[in-house]
Scaffold this motif. Structure first.
Motif, short mmCIF file in Angstrom:
data_model
loop_
_atom_site.label_atom_id
_atom_site.label_comp_id
_atom_site.label_asym_id
_atom_site.label_seq_id
_atom_site.Cartn_x
_atom_site.Cartn_y
_atom_site.Cartn_z
N TRP A 146 26.60 -24.02 36.19
CA TRP A 146 27.46 -22.67 36.46
C TRP A 146 28.98 -22.90 36.09
N ALA B 119 27.21 -25.83 24.47
CA ALA B 119 25.93 -25.75 25.05
C ALA B 119 25.39 -27.07 25.24
N THR C 211 22.69 -19.21 28.46
CA THR C 211 23.97 -18.73 28.04
C THR C 211 24.10 -18.35 26.63
N THR C 212 23.54 -19.21 25.73
CA THR C 212 23.60 -19.02 24.24
C THR C 212 23.00 -17.73 23.96
N SER D 106 31.03 -19.34 28.26
CA SER D 106 30.79 -17.95 27.85
C SER D 106 31.77 -17.03 27.76
N ASN E 132 28.88 -23.15 31.89
CA ASN E 132 28.72 -22.08 31.12
C ASN E 132 29.25 -21.12 31.47
N GLN E 133 29.72 -20.64 32.71
CA GLN E 133 30.81 -19.50 32.65
C GLN E 133 31.84 -19.51 31.92
#
Length: 478
Positions: free
Chosen positions: A154, A184, A221-222, A161, A157-158
């Protein structure tokens, strides 16, 4: 002005200053007036009075002497009347209203809500991998491995992003693609290592499950950053077969592996199909540190969602899955929450155009944010009630459970609202503090009311921050 036009009257009476006379036919080729009319046609066509044409000619340096010598008129006003009569009126159409910068379709937001919620079915299909003796603190087998991998994923990836979206906001899509290509896989590896490190000696299957979850988070996420929600939805759709007990018991791991491979393959293909070359020259690189608060906010929000799902487990409740519908409701509500955030931005801009005082604007913003938050909480309550009725053996929502769930939802929505206005550090601090307080309350065996007090306090702090920030007109630029 009366409703009818009339011609007549003496000079000085209250009449229209000029009534165009009947246009004369075009002069033969070579006529200097015709050539001038052709050259100034675009300007003459939008003039509402000959005096405007006279002003244009005078600004071009055309003197009365030149006008008399070249065009045969005594002065610019006489020539302007001739030009005005030769050219038809072609007034430009009224400009279209500017497009709403925060418009988004409800359907796309609901799709994202489903994409957020469907991965929860992986825990149903992966139940055989998570079976085993209880772990530390009496938690189910593999819980620590899952928590370590999920929380690490989390946060990473947050932040990733936000980093990629920062490049996209600078119109540098190649840089966003480069960030995803590097970030990623690295995030998947780091979070998988964290899961393996936290796994116990008897949690090998759980560690494998957690590593797969980490890979999925990176792929999702990607795809979400690149706007590939629909392909991701189709990759996750087979997980719904896990709702059939016979299917989950026989081919559950195969469905898990198939969806994971589909999501990772789609992410790889999406990145390969994008250009990752140099972007626009002179583009300012966003600071890496600017993405950290977004990662911390993701950490706090994720722990709060886990609290909704695992709170009763921490209290050693015999009905361990009682909080399941609450967690599903929170994840599903993220779709409507995103749409309501866009509606707030659009309505706040409309209020900025409609009000003429700072006090009136603050009142308009307060009313709008209150209505949006109320709509979100009603949606969350409806989803929680529906989930409770459909969830096997789930008891009815009690007053404290429902109130705590709504407070957690309010924390998430107001935090996302502040984050969308650039106040991510403050929102992250409050959200992480609430998550830490919730965790301590659970570990210390505090009564359920403690969670309600913590969430309510966090909502009060975030609401105060929102009032200070959103009450300023300068904060609402598109």
């Amino acid at each position: 002005m009366s409703g009818s036009l009339w011609i007549g009257g003496e000079e000085g009476q209250d009449t229209l200053p000029f009534i165009p006379r009947q246009r004369t036919a075009r002069s033969p080729e070579g006529d200097a007036v015709a050539e001038l009319a052709l050259r100034l046609e675009d300007l003459i066509a939008v003039a509402v009075h000959p005096d405007e044409i006279a002003a244009i000619m005078e600004s071009d340096g055309m003197t009365d002497a030149r006008i008399h010598a070249v065009y045969g008129h005594p002065d610019s006003f006489s020539l302007a009347e001739e030009l005005y009569g030769r050219v038809e009126r072609h007034y430009p159409a009224a400009p279209a209203p500017p497009p709403e910068p925060w418009h988004t379709h409800l359907g796309s937001c609901l799709l994202r809500g489903l994409v957020f919620a469907l991965p929860g079915l992986a825990y149903v299909l992966g139940a055989p991998l998570l079976a085993g003796p209880p772990a530390e603190f009496g938690l189910p087998s593999g819980t620590l491995a899952l928590l370590a991998g999920t929380v690490t994923g989390w946060v990473w990836n947050q932040s990733l992003s936000h980093r990629a979206h920062s490049w996209l906001s600078l119109a540098d899509r190649p840089a966003a693609v480069r960030a995803l290509r590097l970030g990623a896989p690295l995030g998947a590896a780091l979070s998988a290592l964290a899961a393996v490190a936290a796994a116990g000696p008897n949690d090998l299957d759980a560690a494998v499950f957690a590593a797969g979850q980490c890979c999925y988070l990176a792929a999702a996420t990607t795809l979400l950053v690149l706007g590939r929600e629909r392909p991701l939805f189709w990759a996750l759709l087979p997980l719904t077969l896990g709702l059939v007990p016979a299917v989950a018991a026989t081919v559950g791991p195969a469905l898990l592996l198939g969806s994971l491979l589909a999501a990772v393959t789609l992410a790889v293909l999406a990145l390969r199909g994008e250009t990752a070359g140099p972007g626009p020259r002179g583009a300012v690189s966003p600071r890496l540190a600017a993405s950290v608060p977004y990662g911390l906010f993701g950490l706090g929000a994720g722990i709060l969602v886990l609290y909704a799902a695992l709170g009763d487990l921490f209290r050693h409740d015999s009905t361990g899955m009682v909080a399941g519908p609450s967690a599903v409701a929170l994840t599903l509500s993220m779709g409507p929450a995103e749409w309501l955030l866009h509606r707030f931005r659009a309505e706040s801009l409309a209020g900025l155009r409609a009000t003429s005082s700072a006090r009136g604007f603050r009142g308009s913003v307060t009313a709008t944010v209150s209505l949006c938050l109320l709509a979100y909480l009603l949606t969350l309550a409806a989803l929680a009630e529906a989930g409770t009725r459909l969830w096997p053996d789930a008891p009815a929502l009690s007053g404290i459970r429902l109130a705590t769930l709504l407070m957690i939802g309010a924390v998430l929505w107001t935090g996302l609202l502040l984050q969308s206005f650039g106040a991510a550090p403050g929102a992250a601090v409050v959200c992480c503090a609430a998550a830490l307080a919730q965790t301590l309350a659970l570990l210390l065996g505090a009564p359920p009311e403690a969670g309600l007090v913590v969430s309510g306090g966090a909502v009060a702090l975030l609401a105060a921050m929102a009032c200070v920030l959103l009450g300023r007109a300068s904060a609402h630029r598109p």
